[in-house]
Every structure is written in structure tokens, then in C-alpha cells.
Design a protein around this motif. Structure first.
Motif, short mmCIF file in Angstrom:
data_model
loop_
_atom_site.label_atom_id
_atom_site.label_comp_id
_atom_site.label_asym_id
_atom_site.label_seq_id
_atom_site.Cartn_x
_atom_site.Cartn_y
_atom_site.Cartn_z
N PRO A 198 39.23 23.76 -6.98
CA PRO A 198 38.19 23.34 -7.93
C PRO A 198 37.36 24.54 -8.39
O PRO A 198 37.05 25.43 -7.59
CB PRO A 198 37.34 22.36 -7.12
CG PRO A 198 38.18 21.96 -5.95
CD PRO A 198 39.04 23.16 -5.65
N LYS A 199 37.01 24.53 -9.65
CA LYS A 199 36.17 25.59 -10.19
C LYS A 199 34.85 25.66 -9.44
O LYS A 199 34.28 26.74 -9.24
CB LYS A 199 35.93 25.33 -11.68
CG LYS A 199 35.10 26.39 -12.39
CD LYS A 199 34.92 26.04 -13.86
CE LYS A 199 34.05 27.07 -14.56
NZ LYS A 199 33.83 26.69 -15.99
N GLU A 200 34.37 24.48 -9.00
CA GLU A 200 33.08 24.43 -8.28
C GLU A 200 33.10 25.26 -7.00
O GLU A 200 32.07 25.80 -6.60
CB GLU A 200 32.72 22.98 -7.95
CG GLU A 200 32.19 22.17 -9.12
CD GLU A 200 31.85 20.76 -8.70
OE1 GLU A 200 30.67 20.38 -8.81
OE2 GLU A 200 32.77 20.05 -8.25
N VAL A 201 34.25 25.32 -6.34
CA VAL A 201 34.33 26.08 -5.09
C VAL A 201 34.13 27.56 -5.36
O VAL A 201 33.38 28.25 -4.66
CB VAL A 201 35.67 25.83 -4.38
CG1 VAL A 201 35.85 26.80 -3.22
CG2 VAL A 201 35.74 24.41 -3.86
N VAL A 218 29.41 24.39 6.03
CA VAL A 218 30.87 24.33 5.99
C VAL A 218 31.27 23.64 4.70
O VAL A 218 30.98 22.47 4.49
CB VAL A 218 31.43 23.55 7.21
CG1 VAL A 218 32.95 23.52 7.16
CG2 VAL A 218 30.95 24.19 8.51
N LEU A 219 31.94 24.40 3.84
CA LEU A 219 32.25 23.94 2.49
C LEU A 219 33.72 23.58 2.35
O LEU A 219 34.60 24.34 2.78
CB LEU A 219 31.90 25.04 1.48
CG LEU A 219 32.33 24.83 0.02
CD1 LEU A 219 31.60 23.64 -0.59
CD2 LEU A 219 32.07 26.10 -0.79
N GLY A 220 34.00 22.44 1.73
CA GLY A 220 35.36 22.04 1.42
C GLY A 220 35.34 20.89 0.43
O GLY A 220 34.79 19.83 0.74
N LEU A 221 35.88 21.11 -0.75
CA LEU A 221 35.86 20.08 -1.79
C LEU A 221 37.28 19.57 -2.06
O LEU A 221 38.26 20.27 -1.88
CB LEU A 221 35.26 20.64 -3.08
CG LEU A 221 33.84 21.20 -3.00
CD1 LEU A 221 33.36 21.63 -4.39
CD2 LEU A 221 32.87 20.19 -2.39
N ARG A 222 37.35 18.35 -2.54
CA ARG A 222 38.60 17.71 -2.94
C ARG A 222 39.66 17.81 -1.83
O ARG A 222 39.45 17.30 -0.74
CB ARG A 222 39.09 18.27 -4.27
CG ARG A 222 38.17 17.92 -5.45
CD ARG A 222 38.75 18.33 -6.77
NE ARG A 222 37.86 17.98 -7.88
CZ ARG A 222 37.93 16.85 -8.58
NH1 ARG A 222 38.86 15.96 -8.29
NH2 ARG A 222 37.07 16.61 -9.55
N ALA A 223 40.78 18.49 -2.07
CA ALA A 223 41.87 18.52 -1.08
C ALA A 223 41.43 19.13 0.24
O ALA A 223 42.01 18.83 1.28
CB ALA A 223 43.06 19.28 -1.65
N ALA A 224 40.44 20.00 0.21
CA ALA A 224 40.00 20.69 1.42
C ALA A 224 38.87 19.96 2.14
O ALA A 224 38.41 20.44 3.19
CB ALA A 224 39.56 22.12 1.08
N SER A 225 38.42 18.83 1.61
CA SER A 225 37.27 18.16 2.22
C SER A 225 37.57 17.67 3.63
O SER A 225 36.71 17.72 4.51
CB SER A 225 36.82 17.00 1.33
OG SER A 225 37.84 16.02 1.21
#
Length: 281
Positions: A192-195, A134-141
Motif C-alpha cells: 500500500p502507498k500508505e505504508v 508495530v505497523l502492518g496494513l492490508r496483507a501484512a496486518s
């Protein structure tokens, strides 16, 4: 697809290769579905934060002679819902307006869920993945963490990916080796570009990507196999995400429905929690 004005608008845009600017216009139109049939090209440009010629090019990209033809079409296929806009109080303060905007986002989500097929398909994909990243970075973490917390109560192997960096692809590889066939991503602005890179990598690794994003036109859309939109609120300094959070719980329900031992796992957890005195009654 929902028969609401927003749903009919989204259906109009599907199948067209839109530029990032055009996706921005489309997203703004879906968010203001009840208003756009009556907006001038200048007003729509201001709403989307683009130039007026960009609105004209957007209409042409959809196959219309120009924006007036698009607006006439919208008045036919996506008229405002009865009662829309009635009772609005311009004296409401910014906090009240933000809450009401979130209520509208939830209503849009309810309209989309009138067709349960996408959520049911997502539930099958997530339940069928032996390991579930389950992926979620920054605002979606926080959205990813909340989903992973509850999903672990019914799914045998949930892996939260809420930190970027060079190890992110390693963790995706590890999940694939452990039997993952699907990945759930929460993607919220600013993206994020990483996502985007992680989703592209995950698909190359053979994973089916299910994404919750604020719009079907989000930057993650080309890298998702199944994207279910849930709008975010933008009336405050920081975006609000009630609809994406609720959609995450809906996906949890759909996944649990597909797991034959989900109820037994929940009952086992409750028994152990009571024995350990985990919660204050």
C-alpha cells in the motif's frame, strides 16, 4: 550474509541503485537462485515479467558487458547447491507445489539467519524503544497483529498500527511522544502507498525503522533503516507468508533476549492466566 546461492546473489545486488523494474528482476533471481545461472535472458525476462532488453540493461547496471557476462559470473559465484532440483516430481498438484515452495522459502530464511547480526541488532532496537509501534496494513496486518499480541507479553508498551487513514500519522506522533525510538513494520505485496508514506514520516519523526519484507528490493527498502527479507509464496491465488511469520517470531525472541524482565513478565502472565482460568488444559 548467507553463503547460500541466494545470499551470494543478494550480495551482488547490494550497493547498486536499481530501478523498480531492475529490483523486480533481482528479486526473481534471488527466489530462483539455483536456476538463474542456467537461464537465458529471454527465460529470465519471462520469469520476472519484464522485457528482454530490461534484462540486458539490468546486467549493464551491475557492471557487466551484457547478460552473458552476468550469467558466466553467476555460475562462478552462485552455483546451485548440491542436489538442488533432484527428485522433483512434475506430477505434483498445485497445492503440493505451493507447500514445497514455502519450504524452500523457509530454507532461504534459514540461510540468511546463518548471520544472526541483523536480527540481534533488530532485537536491541525494538527492546530499547520504550514504546513500540508495530505497523502492518492490508496483507501484512495479520503479521503485525500476531507480533504485537506476543510482544505485549514481554514489552511494556506495544502499539499496533494496522489501519491506514489520516489518523496513522497521529498515532505515530503519539508513539514518539510516549518515548518510541523504533518502529517495526511488516510489509508484504501488494504494498500500500500508505505504508511507504508512513515509513517516510516515521523516519522524519526520528524513529529507526526495522522492516520485514518479502525482498531486500521491496518498495519499502529506501525508507527502512534495517530490512530483513523473508520471501512470500506466489503459487496460489493469494500469497502465502510462512517465512515472514516465522521471521516475526525470531525477532520476538531476539527482542525478549534484550529485555531484562521478559521472563518475569511471562511468568506473571502465566500465574494470572491460571488464576483466571483463561485456557483449557
Amino acid at each position: 550474509m548467507s553463503d547460500s546461492p541466494a545470499g551470494r546473489l543478494q550480495a551482488l545486488f547490494e550497493g547498486h541503485r536499481l530501478t523498480p523494474t531492475q529490483r523486480r528482476i533481482a528479486h526473481s533471481m534471488v527466489r530462483r537462485a539455483n536456476d538463474v545461472p542456467f537461464l537465458s535472458s529471454v527465460e529470465l525476462a519471462e520469469l520476472a515479467g519484464v522485457s528482454q532488453p530490461s534484462v540486458t540493461r539490468f546486467a549493464v547496471a551491475l557492471g557487466f558487458d551484457g547478460y552473458p557476462a552476468l550469467r558466466r559470473h553467476l555460475r562462478e559465484v552462485a552455483p546451485p547447491e548440491p542436489g538442488a532440483g533432484e527428485g522433483e516430481d512434475e506430477a505434483l498438484n498445485e497445492y503440493q507445489q505451493a507447500v514445497l515452495a514455502e519450504i524452500q522459502n523457509l530454507r532461504h530464511l534459514a540461510g540468511l539467519l546463518a548471520d544472526p547480526a541483523p536480527v540481534e541488532r533488530a532485537g536491541r532496537l525494538l527492546a530499547g524503544s520504550r514504546t513500540l509501534p508495530v505497523l502492518g496494513l492490508r496483507a501484512a496486518s495479520s503479521q503485525a497483529r500476531g507480533f504485537a499480541y506476543f510482544a505485549a507479553k514481554v514489552h511494556p508498551d506495544v502499539r499496533l498500527l494496522d489501519e491506514g487513514g489520516s489518523m496513522l500519522t497521529d498515532r505515530i506522533d503519539a508513539a514518539v511522544r510516549a518515548g518510541a525510538t523504533a518502529l517495526l513494520c511488516f510489509a508484504l505485496p501488494r504494498h500500500p502507498k500508505e505504508v511507504v508514506e508512513a515509513l517516510e514520516y516515521a523516519r522524519k519523526a526520528g524513529l529507526t525503522v526495522v522492516t520485514v519484507a518479502e525482498s531486500a528490493f521491496a518498495p519499502v527498502a529506501p525508507h527502512s533503516d534495517l530490512l530483513i527479507p523473508a520471501a512470500v509464496g506466489t503459487g496460489l491465488a493469494f500469497d502465502t507468508a510462512c517465512a515472514p511469520m516465522l521471521l516475526g517470531r525470531v525477532l520476538l525472541e531476539a527482542m525478549a533476549d534484550e529485555l531484562p524482565d521478559a521472563q518475569a513478565r511471562l511468568e506473571e502472565f502465566d500465574t494470572k492466566a491460571a488464576a483466571r482460568g483463561l485456557f483449557v488444559e
